[in-house]
Design a protein around this motif. Structure first.
Motif, mmCIF file in Angstrom:
data_model
loop_
_atom_site.group_PDB
_atom_site.id
_atom_site.type_symbol
_atom_site.label_atom_id
_atom_site.label_comp_id
_atom_site.label_asym_id
_atom_site.label_seq_id
_atom_site.Cartn_x
_atom_site.Cartn_y
_atom_site.Cartn_z
ATOM 1 N N ALA B 120 43.356 -10.012 10.904
ATOM 2 C CA ALA B 120 43.645 -9.359 9.612
ATOM 3 C C ALA B 120 45.133 -9.043 9.495
ATOM 4 O O ALA B 120 45.746 -9.251 8.454
ATOM 5 C CB ALA B 120 42.812 -8.094 9.470
ATOM 6 N N VAL B 121 45.697 -8.545 10.585
ATOM 7 C CA VAL B 121 47.127 -8.213 10.566
ATOM 8 C C VAL B 121 47.949 -9.458 10.259
ATOM 9 O O VAL B 121 48.921 -9.416 9.503
ATOM 10 C CB VAL B 121 47.565 -7.584 11.907
ATOM 11 C CG1 VAL B 121 49.080 -7.365 11.925
ATOM 12 C CG2 VAL B 121 46.838 -6.272 12.153
ATOM 13 N N LYS B 122 47.539 -10.567 10.830
ATOM 14 C CA LYS B 122 48.299 -11.816 10.636
ATOM 15 C C LYS B 122 48.012 -12.490 9.303
ATOM 16 O O LYS B 122 48.555 -13.551 9.018
ATOM 17 C CB LYS B 122 47.957 -12.797 11.760
ATOM 18 C CG LYS B 122 48.498 -12.369 13.116
ATOM 19 C CD LYS B 122 48.219 -13.466 14.137
ATOM 20 C CE LYS B 122 47.952 -12.883 15.513
ATOM 21 N NZ LYS B 122 47.133 -13.769 16.339
ATOM 22 N N GLY B 123 47.120 -11.902 8.517
ATOM 23 C CA GLY B 123 46.829 -12.476 7.205
ATOM 24 C C GLY B 123 45.884 -13.664 7.258
ATOM 25 O O GLY B 123 45.722 -14.372 6.267
ATOM 26 N N GLU B 124 45.249 -13.868 8.401
ATOM 27 C CA GLU B 124 44.340 -15.021 8.507
ATOM 28 C C GLU B 124 43.019 -14.748 7.807
ATOM 29 O O GLU B 124 42.343 -15.659 7.351
ATOM 30 C CB GLU B 124 44.084 -15.343 9.987
ATOM 31 C CG GLU B 124 45.327 -15.893 10.685
ATOM 32 C CD GLU B 124 45.232 -15.822 12.202
ATOM 33 O OE1 GLU B 124 44.176 -15.408 12.718
ATOM 34 O OE2 GLU B 124 46.232 -16.164 12.857
ATOM 35 N N GLU B 125 42.639 -13.477 7.779
ATOM 36 C CA GLU B 125 41.365 -13.110 7.136
ATOM 37 C C GLU B 125 41.621 -11.934 6.183
ATOM 38 O O GLU B 125 42.353 -11.008 6.505
ATOM 39 C CB GLU B 125 40.341 -12.707 8.199
ATOM 40 C CG GLU B 125 39.907 -13.906 9.042
ATOM 41 C CD GLU B 125 39.142 -13.523 10.302
ATOM 42 O OE1 GLU B 125 38.647 -14.436 10.959
ATOM 43 O OE2 GLU B 125 39.031 -12.314 10.622
ATOM 44 N N ILE B 126 40.968 -12.033 5.023
ATOM 45 C CA ILE B 126 41.181 -11.004 3.999
ATOM 46 C C ILE B 126 39.872 -10.224 3.799
ATOM 47 O O ILE B 126 38.792 -10.805 3.825
ATOM 48 C CB ILE B 126 41.648 -11.637 2.681
ATOM 49 C CG1 ILE B 126 42.894 -12.493 2.936
ATOM 50 C CG2 ILE B 126 41.971 -10.565 1.646
ATOM 51 C CD1 ILE B 126 43.480 -13.119 1.697
ATOM 52 N N TRP B 127 40.024 -8.925 3.612
ATOM 53 C CA TRP B 127 38.866 -8.037 3.509
ATOM 54 C C TRP B 127 38.763 -7.396 2.135
ATOM 55 O O TRP B 127 39.760 -7.136 1.480
ATOM 56 C CB TRP B 127 38.974 -6.914 4.550
ATOM 57 C CG TRP B 127 38.729 -7.353 5.958
ATOM 58 C CD1 TRP B 127 39.511 -8.181 6.700
ATOM 59 C CD2 TRP B 127 37.615 -6.984 6.781
ATOM 60 N NE1 TRP B 127 38.960 -8.354 7.951
ATOM 61 C CE2 TRP B 127 37.801 -7.619 8.027
ATOM 62 C CE3 TRP B 127 36.496 -6.167 6.595
ATOM 63 C CZ2 TRP B 127 36.887 -7.474 9.080
ATOM 64 C CZ3 TRP B 127 35.595 -6.014 7.637
ATOM 65 C CH2 TRP B 127 35.788 -6.680 8.872
ATOM 66 N N CYS B 128 37.513 -7.092 1.755
ATOM 67 C CA CYS B 128 37.303 -6.324 0.539
ATOM 68 C C CYS B 128 36.390 -5.129 0.830
ATOM 69 O O CYS B 128 35.749 -5.072 1.872
ATOM 70 C CB CYS B 128 36.710 -7.187 -0.574
ATOM 71 S SG CYS B 128 35.142 -7.953 -0.152
ATOM 72 N N GLN B 129 36.384 -4.214 -0.127
ATOM 73 C CA GLN B 129 35.635 -2.976 0.064
ATOM 74 C C GLN B 129 34.522 -2.922 -0.970
ATOM 75 O O GLN B 129 34.786 -3.009 -2.167
ATOM 76 C CB GLN B 129 36.632 -1.817 -0.075
ATOM 77 C CG GLN B 129 36.081 -0.447 0.089
ATOM 78 C CD GLN B 129 36.069 0.272 -1.236
ATOM 79 O OE1 GLN B 129 35.309 -0.067 -2.125
ATOM 80 N NE2 GLN B 129 36.943 1.271 -1.374
#
Lengths: 371, 411
Positions: B120-129
C-alpha cells in the motif's frame, strides 16, 4: 512554525486574566454603566498602570516595559474579555502607538512616560458628524498653531488629557496633538450605545495644536495609526467574542426546557458551533495581524483589515446570539449579555466600520494584483 | 508568533523541494477537478507513489521498517504542501493510507500487516473504506449489511450480504475495509464487526454513481454471498464500532486536497467583466463579498498554521479542524454562485471553451453540494464541534438500548 503565543506570552495572558477576574468583575463594569458621571473606572485604571500594562510596548527609555506588540495583543484580548471600562485603547493603541511610530523625540519624551505612568489619557478625534469623514468634508482647522472646530463623537473624549485631532492646516489635512487641559477646549459628555466607555463632543476654540508627523499627510497618517490600532482592537473583540460563547455555553448547559438542558438541542448546538467557527477564523486572522504588527511587515494593512473584519463579525455574531441563547433573561439589564452587545458595537465603529475596512482590504488586494 | 519555518523545518522543506524538482516532472499529468480516473492518470499516480516510497516521502510519519519515512507529522505536512505546489498531488491513496491501512495496522494480525502495509505504501494496491449505506449515511452505525457465520468452529468463514454506498474509488480499488452487522439482537453500536475484503472477488459488484456534478467518483457496492475468512476480521466480533472510530479518527489527520477556485479567481473574473454600474469589480456588494471570502480563506490558512504549530510542539490536533470543511465547502458554493451570477445569462454556459476559466466556476457550483455532505455533513460537523470541542450533550437517541432489529426504519 510557531504560530501561537509563546509560553511567556501565555503566562502573561493567564496572569492578566486572573488579575482582571479579581479587579474587573462585571460589578466594576456596571459601576461605570450605571453612573452617568463616570466615564471610566479610575481605580481599575490605576491598577492597570501599576501592572505596567499601559507601558507594556513603550520602550524602557521612555518608562515602559519594552515588550513586543504580541504581548500587548495578549493583554488586549483579556481586556476585551472583561469588557474593561477604561480608556485603554484610546490611550495605548492610538495615542502611544501613534507617538511611537510618528512622533519627534521631543513628543516621545513628553508623552510616553506619562502614558506609561497612567498620568495621561488619550483619545482620537476624527469624526465631525454622521457618515464617513472625507478630505472634502473636513471642517476643523489649524491656523497659526491654534485649532478651531468641533469633533463629535470622540470616544474617551471626556476622560482624555490629550487628543489626536484630524484638522486642515493651510487647506491640507494634518494630525495634531492637543492638550485638552490647556484651554480653548470645551468638553460635553454625550450619551452612547456603550456607556461603559465615555463619549464626548470636543469644541476647540483656539486650542494649541502640535502637529504629529508630516504636514498634509493627515488622512494617510490616521490610516497608518488605525492599521496598528485595528490589530489590537481585534484582540479586544476576540476576547469579547470568546466570553460571549462561554456565557452562552454555560447558560445553555444549566437551563432546562421540555425536560432537558437546552444545550442538547441541535438548534442551540449549531448556534454555538457557528460562534466557535467565527471566533476561530477571527483568532487566526488576528494572530497573523499580530505578527505583522510586531515585525512591522509590509503586509500590515491587509492583515489589519482582515483581522478587524473577522473580529467585528465574530463579536457581533457572538454578542447578539448570546442574548438569543439566554432567552428572556438575556434581554434583562441584570444579565451581562448587553455589556458585550454594547461593546461589540462600540469596538466595531470606533476605528471605522467593517464596511470601510472591507473596502480598504479589497483596494489593497487590487493594488497587490496590479503590481 | 511567527509562521515561518523553524531552521529544522526550513531545512526539511529545502530538501523536499530539491527532491521534487528532480523527480516530479516525469510524473506530472494534466488534471482538473473532478479527478479523472483514466488508466494513464492512475499509472502516473502509482509510479509517483512508488518513487516517493523509495525516497522515504510516502507515509512520512510511519516507521521506516514498514516502508514509511520515519519522520514527524510536521514534515509530512511540509512535504504535502510542496508536493501540491509541484503539481504531483494525487488523491488515489488518501483514503487507503490515511484511514484503511492504519486500521489494518492497529487491528490486523502479523501476517495481515506483513501482507498489506508495504504494497500500500508503494502504491501497488489501493484501498477503499466501506462504511456508508443507504440507511446509514450520517448515522453510520445504522448499517444493515449482514455477516453471518457459516459453521460453528472458531475459524468458520463469514458470509456477507448487503449494500454499501458513496464508496469513493471502489471501482478501481484492490482491497477495502468493511463494517458489517454481525448481531442484530443488540443495540446498533454493539452488533458491528470490521473485516478487510478483496474488492476483486466476484461476489463484490461495483456500480458507479452518476453524480449531479456529472462525475462518477463514488459507487454503490453490492455483496452477494461474499465469503471472508475469520482471519480477515479486524478487531473482536462485536467491536466493529470501536475499530471504525479509529478509522474515522485517522480521517481527521488525512490531508485533504484543494477544493477549487478562490477569491483570487473571482477577482480576476470581475476585473474585466461589465457590471451593473461600471466594471463588476467596482460593485460595492461584490467587494464586500470578496473581502469576506479573503478573510475566511486566510482564516483557514492560518488555522492550519496553528495546527502545524501544535504538531511541531508535539501536541495532537483536536476536532477543531472540523471548521475547515464547513467554511471551505460553503464558501466554494457561495463564491461559484456569485461568479456565475456576475456573468449574467452567459453564466449558464458550461462549455470549457466558452465559459471563463474553463468553466471552473460552473464545475464548482455543481461539485460544492457534494463537498458539503462528503466526509461529514455541515450538520454533523457542527455537532462534532458542539459535542467534542464545546462539551455540549449528544443528541437525543431514539435508538439507544433498542435491539437493532426492533428499530423503526424508513426508506
Amino acid at each position: 512554525m510557531d504560530f501561537d503565543y509563546s509560553d511567556d506570552q501565555k503566562f502573561l495572558k493567564d496572569e492578566a486574566r486572573k488579575f482582571l477576574a479579581a479587579r474587573c468583575p462585571s460589578s466594576v463594569v456596571r459601576g461605570v454603566l450605571d453612573d452617568p458621571a463616570k466615564s471610566y473606572d479610575a481605580g481599575l485604571w490605576r491598577a492597570v498602570a501599576e501592572q505596567g500594562w499601559l507601558g507594556a510596548a513603550i520602550p524602557e527609555a521612555h518608562g515602559g516595559l519594552g515588550l513586543g506588540r504580541v504581548e500587548l495583543c495578549a493583554i488586549a484580548e483579556e481586556l476585551g474579555r472583561a469588557v474593561a471600562p477604561i480608556p485603554f485603547a484610546s490611550t495605548v493603541y492610538v495615542l502611544a502607538e501613534a507617538v511611537m511610530a510618528h512622533g519627534t523625540e521631543a513628543q516621545k519624551a513628553a508623552i510616553l512616560p506619562r502614558i506609561a505612568a497612567g498620568e495621561l489619557i488619550g483619545c482620537l478625534a476624527t469624526s465631525e458628524g454622521p457618515g464617513v469623514i472625507t478630505p472634502s468634508a473636513l471642517q476643523a482647522k489649524v491656523e497659526g498653531g491654534k485649532l478651531t472646530g468641533v469633533k463629535i463623537p470622540v470616544t474617551d473624549g471626556d476622560a482624555a488629557d490629550m487628543a489626536l485631532v484630524l484638522a486642515n492646516e493651510g487647506g491640507r489635512p494634518g494630525l495634531f496633538l492637543v492638550d485638552l487641559r490647556a484651554g480653548g477646549v470645551k468638553v460635553d459628555t454625550l450619551e452612547s450605545l456603550d456607556p461603559t466607555r465615555g463619549v464626548a463632543r470636543l469644541t476647540f476654540d483656539g486650542a494649541v495644536a502640535d502637529r504629529l508627523g508630516e504636514a498634509g499627510q493627515g488622512f494617510a497618517l490616521a490610516q497608518a495609526i488605525l492599521d496598528r490600532a485595528a490589530v489590537l482592537l481585534a484582540f479586544e473583540q476576540l476576547g469579547g467574542a470568546d466570553r460571549c460563547l462561554e456565557m452562552a455555553r454555560e447558560y445553555a448547559l444549566g437551563r432546562y426546557a421540555f425536560g432537558r438542558v437546552i444545550a442538547g438541542y441541535q438548534a442551540i448546538k449549531h448556534k454555538l458551533a457557528d460562534m466557535y467557527v467565527k471566533n476561530e477564523v477571527a483568532r487566526s486572522n488576528a494572530y497573523y495581524a499580530a505578527w505583522a504588527l510586531n515585525v512591522d511587515a509590509p503586509e500590515l494593512p491587509t492583515a489589519a483589515a482582515a483581522a478587524r473584519i473577522a473580529a467585528s463579525d465574530a463579536f457581533w455574531f457572538a454578542s447578539k446570539e448570546s442574548v438569543q441563547v439566554h432567552g428572556g433573561m438575556g434581554f434583562t439589564w441584570d444579565v451581562d449579555c448587553h455589556l458585550y452587545y454594547r461593546r461589540s458595537r462600540q469596538l466595531s465603529l470606533v476605528a471605522g466600520s467593517p464596511k470601510l475596512w472591507k473596502e480598504r482590504l479589497v483596494s489593497e488586494l487590487e493594488k497587490k494584483n496590479a503590481a | 508568533m511567527d509562521f515561518n519555518d523553524s531552521p529544522e523545518e526550513a531545512a526539511y522543506r529545502e530538501k523536499a523541494r530539491a527532491w521534487l524538482v528532480e523527480n516530479a516532472a516525469a510524473h506530472r499529468v494534466e488534471h482538473g477537478e473532478p479527478k479523472p480516473t483514466t488508466p494513464e492518470h492512475m499509472a502516473a499516480a502509482k509510479a509517483w507513489q512508488a518513487r516517493k516510497a523509495a525516497a522515504g516521502y510516502a507515509c512520512i510519519t510511519w516507521p521506516a521498517a514498514i516502508g514509511g519515512g520515519g519522520g514527524t507529522p510536521i514534515q509530512s505536512v511540509i512535504f504535502s504542501q510542496e508536493e501540491a505546489k509541484a503539481g504531483v498531488s494525487y488523491g488515489y491513496f488518501t483514503i487507503g493510507l490515511g484511514m484503511c491501512v492504519p486500521t489494518v495496522m492497529a487491528f490486523g494480525d502479523d501476517a495481515t500487516k506483513q501482507r498489506f502495509v508495504s504494497p500500500a505504501v508503494k502504491g501497488e494496491e489501493i484501498w477503499c473504506q466501506l462504511f456508508s449505506e443507504p440507511a446509514g449515511g450520517s448515522d453510520v452505525a445504522a448499517l444493515r449489511t449482514r455477516a453471518v457465520r457459516d459453521g460453528d468452529g472458531p475459524d468458520a468463514d463469514w458470509v456477507i450480504n448487503g449494500q454499501k454506498v458513496w464508496t469513493t474509488g471502489a471501482h478501481y480499488c484492490d482491497y477495502g475495509i468493511v463494517l458489517v452487522r454481525t448481531d442484530p439482537d443488540v443495540p446498533k453500536h454493539k452488533g458491528l464487526t470490521m473485516f478487510w475484503i478483496d474488492m476483486r472477488d466476484p461476489a463484490v459488484e461495483c456500480r458507479p454513481i452518476h453524480q449531479m456534478s456529472g462525475g462518477r467518483d463514488f459507487n454503490e457496492v453490492y455483496f452477494t454471498d461474499l465469503r471472508v475468512k475469520d482471519s480477515q476480521r479486524l478487531g473482536a466480533v462485536g467491536d466493529g464500532w470501536k475499530v471504525a472510530l479509529v478509522t474515522l479518527m485517522n480521517e481527521r489527520l488525512a490531508v485533504g486536497g484543494s477544493a477549487g477556485p478562490d477569491y483570487r479567481q473571482v477577482m480576476e473574473l470581475a476585473r474585466g467583466l461589465p457590471g451593473v454600474n461600471g466594471p463588476a469589480l467596482k460593485d460595492q456588494a461584490f467587494r464586500e463579498n470578496l473581502a469576506d471570502w479573503y478573510v475566511n480563506s486566510q482564516g483557514l490558512k492560518f488555522t492550519r498554521f496553528r495546527t502545524m504549530t501544535a504538531l511541531s510542539r508535539g501536541q495532537t490536533p483536536g476536532p477543531e479542524s472540523s471548521i475547515g470543511k464547513i467554511i471551505s465547502a460553503n464558501q466554494l458554493q457561495d463564491l461559484a454562485n456569485t461568479a456565475v451570477e456576475a456573468l449574467g445569462e452567459y453564466g449558464i454556459l458550461t462549455d470549457p471553451s466558452l465559459a471563463p476559466m474553463e468553466a471552473a466556476f460552473q464545475q464548482s457550483l455543481m461539485w460544492a453540494p457534494g463537498l458539503r455532505i462528503a466526509g461529514g455533513t455541515d450538520e454533523i460537523l457542527k455537532n462534532i464541534i458542539a459535542e467534542r470541542v464545546l462539551g455540549l450533550p449528544g443528541d437525543v437517541r431514539a435508538d439507544k438500548d433498542v435491539a437493532f432489529k426492533d428499530m423503526p426504519t424508513g426508506r
